[in-house]
Design a protein around this motif. Sequence first.
Motif, PDB file in Angstrom:
ATOM      1  N   ARG A 180      -3.552   7.770   8.160  1.00 55.65           N
ATOM      2  CA  ARG A 180      -3.136   7.959   8.823  1.00 55.65           C
ATOM      3  C   ARG A 180      -1.669   7.508   8.151  1.00 55.65           C
ATOM      4  N   GLY A 181      -1.391   7.213   7.236  1.00 54.20           N
ATOM      5  CA  GLY A 181       0.629   7.295   6.834  1.00 54.20           C
ATOM      6  C   GLY A 181       0.778   6.661   5.958  1.00 54.20           C
ATOM      7  N   ILE A 182       2.077   6.887   5.438  1.00 57.56           N
ATOM      8  CA  ILE A 182       2.429   6.330   4.547  1.00 57.56           C
ATOM      9  C   ILE A 182       3.538   5.460   4.617  1.00 57.56           C
ATOM     10  N   SER A 183       4.572   4.444   3.666  1.00 56.03           N
ATOM     11  CA  SER A 183       6.021   3.917   4.060  1.00 56.03           C
ATOM     12  C   SER A 183       6.251   3.296   3.070  1.00 56.03           C
ATOM     13  N   ILE A 184       7.169   3.285   2.219  1.00 53.77           N
ATOM     14  CA  ILE A 184       8.017   2.258   1.807  1.00 53.77           C
ATOM     15  C   ILE A 184       9.710   1.257   1.949  1.00 53.77           C
ATOM     16  N   ALA A 221       5.629  -0.778  -0.916  1.00 56.10           N
ATOM     17  CA  ALA A 221       4.905   0.627  -0.752  1.00 56.10           C
ATOM     18  C   ALA A 221       3.325  -0.007  -0.132  1.00 56.10           C
ATOM     19  N   ALA A 222       2.681   1.137   0.832  1.00 54.94           N
ATOM     20  CA  ALA A 222       1.189   0.924   1.919  1.00 54.94           C
ATOM     21  C   ALA A 222       1.167   2.297   2.338  1.00 54.94           C
ATOM     22  N   VAL A 223      -0.165   1.938   1.918  1.00 54.69           N
ATOM     23  CA  VAL A 223      -0.762   3.320   2.955  1.00 54.69           C
ATOM     24  C   VAL A 223      -1.369   3.008   4.011  1.00 54.69           C
ATOM     25  N   ASN A 224      -1.613   3.727   5.536  1.00 56.06           N
ATOM     26  CA  ASN A 224      -2.428   2.511   6.870  1.00 56.06           C
ATOM     27  C   ASN A 224      -3.535   3.731   6.413  1.00 56.06           C
ATOM     28  N   ASN A 276      -3.080  -2.111   6.323  1.00 56.35           N
ATOM     29  CA  ASN A 276      -2.012  -1.137   5.211  1.00 56.35           C
ATOM     30  C   ASN A 276      -2.471  -2.147   4.398  1.00 56.35           C
ATOM     31  N   LEU A 277      -2.969  -1.334   3.353  1.00 52.37           N
ATOM     32  CA  LEU A 277      -2.984  -1.362   1.561  1.00 52.37           C
ATOM     33  C   LEU A 277      -1.680  -1.595   1.387  1.00 52.37           C
ATOM     34  N   LYS A 278      -1.182  -2.398   0.942  1.00 51.03           N
ATOM     35  CA  LYS A 278      -0.015  -2.932  -0.034  1.00 51.03           C
ATOM     36  C   LYS A 278       0.860  -2.856  -0.929  1.00 51.03           C
ATOM     37  N   TYR A 279       1.107  -2.214  -2.171  1.00 54.82           N
ATOM     38  CA  TYR A 279       1.479  -2.899  -3.758  1.00 54.82           C
ATOM     39  C   TYR A 279       2.877  -3.618  -3.435  1.00 54.82           C
ATOM     40  N   LYS A 339      10.152 -10.013 -14.062  1.00 56.23           N
ATOM     41  CA  LYS A 339       9.534  -9.789 -12.861  1.00 56.23           C
ATOM     42  C   LYS A 339       8.292 -10.308 -12.410  1.00 56.23           C
ATOM     43  N   GLY A 340       7.923  -9.133 -10.840  1.00 58.36           N
ATOM     44  CA  GLY A 340       6.189  -9.756 -10.199  1.00 58.36           C
ATOM     45  C   GLY A 340       5.846  -8.446  -9.593  1.00 58.36           C
ATOM     46  N   SER A 341       4.870  -8.801  -9.450  1.00 59.26           N
ATOM     47  CA  SER A 341       4.025  -7.755  -8.688  1.00 59.26           C
ATOM     48  C   SER A 341       2.954  -8.458  -7.854  1.00 59.26           C
ATOM     49  N   GLY A 342       2.750  -7.853  -6.426  1.00 54.26           N
ATOM     50  CA  GLY A 342       0.638  -7.885  -6.395  1.00 54.26           C
ATOM     51  C   GLY A 342       0.408  -6.671  -5.183  1.00 54.26           C
ATOM     52  N   PHE A 343      -0.818  -6.981  -4.435  1.00 56.51           N
ATOM     53  CA  PHE A 343      -1.025  -6.325  -4.050  1.00 56.51           C
ATOM     54  C   PHE A 343      -1.319  -7.135  -2.304  1.00 56.51           C
TER      55      PHE A 343
END
Length: 327
Positions: free
Chosen positions: A114-118, A146-149, A162-165, A174-178
């Motif tokens: 349905r969409g993406i977001s940043i 950053a996410a995809v719906n 939403n699946l988010k990085y 530095k850090g990262s996750g989901f």
Amino acid sequence: MSVANNKLHLSSPSLKFISRLFILLSIFYFMNNNLFAAGLQFLRIPVFSRSEGMAGAYTGVAEGCESFFYNPAGLSAGEKTDYEATAGYVSWLEGMSKESIVFITPADIFPIVRGISIDYFTVGDLKKYNVSGTEIGALDYQDIAAAVNLGADMGNFIFGCNLKYLKEDIDKYKGSGFAVDAGILYPFSKTNRIGLSASNMGSFSLEDVSIDLPITIRAGLGISGKKVTLGLDAEKNADNTYLHLGGELKLQERYFLRAGIKNAEMGNVTTFGLGMNTELGVQDEWKPSFQQGQKTASKKVLKINYSFQGGGYFSESIHRFDIGVSF
């Protein structure tokens, strides 16, 4: 499973499995003592003006780009036939700011996307100091999400996620996750619906140190009429349970007045908002479809929104602004 009239029809066992899975995940997080730990707080800052003009009473209303934040199921509600791109900005407390860009696709382009977001968050001008107190330069601090719906109208209810990085830079660290946001909408009449969402369920590591994310649970009622939209939300996060009440009045089909009140971390807060939709023209165009291309008459609409938030313990004014176009 079949797709018809832009709705995803699933067998009864599939519906039961999805709904039970969502309920079980919610129960699991509620029972977890670390549910509302305080990391990456920028994820709790909303950007777009329509929802914030209504004091965040938006989980049941859940329309447009604001659905990414309040209830991911909102992007799968209704027969959406246009693309929509929106950019928003909020100047937060003490020089902090957050920007968001959202792109929404028509329902017939892909079966469930349905969409993406940043989102981009910064904390302003920070300085570094050595142990003796001498300034040694600027401290770089920024967060990105950053996410995809994904979602579908399942007939009796609407589901979205939403699946988010997530990425965080604090100087040399530095850090990262989901993370995952999930939500449902249950329309119990043509104008009324109930929404439920859970945000920021996931994991994050900063230099091999695990950081819990700021889980937020919301439940809301949305009432949408021809001229008036009302919302009532209850929100649970690390600090407490909060209530949001807000409304929107449509004037001449293109102007919008919004107001609301909420009790939040900063105390009792009042909000006010303005919006305007301006039609830029109509044209025939060829739109790609997941199944086949189709020629449609598309309206181009410019959308401009502003909201103001005042009151609370800090007595600081928070301004939000966004501009978007549907085509």
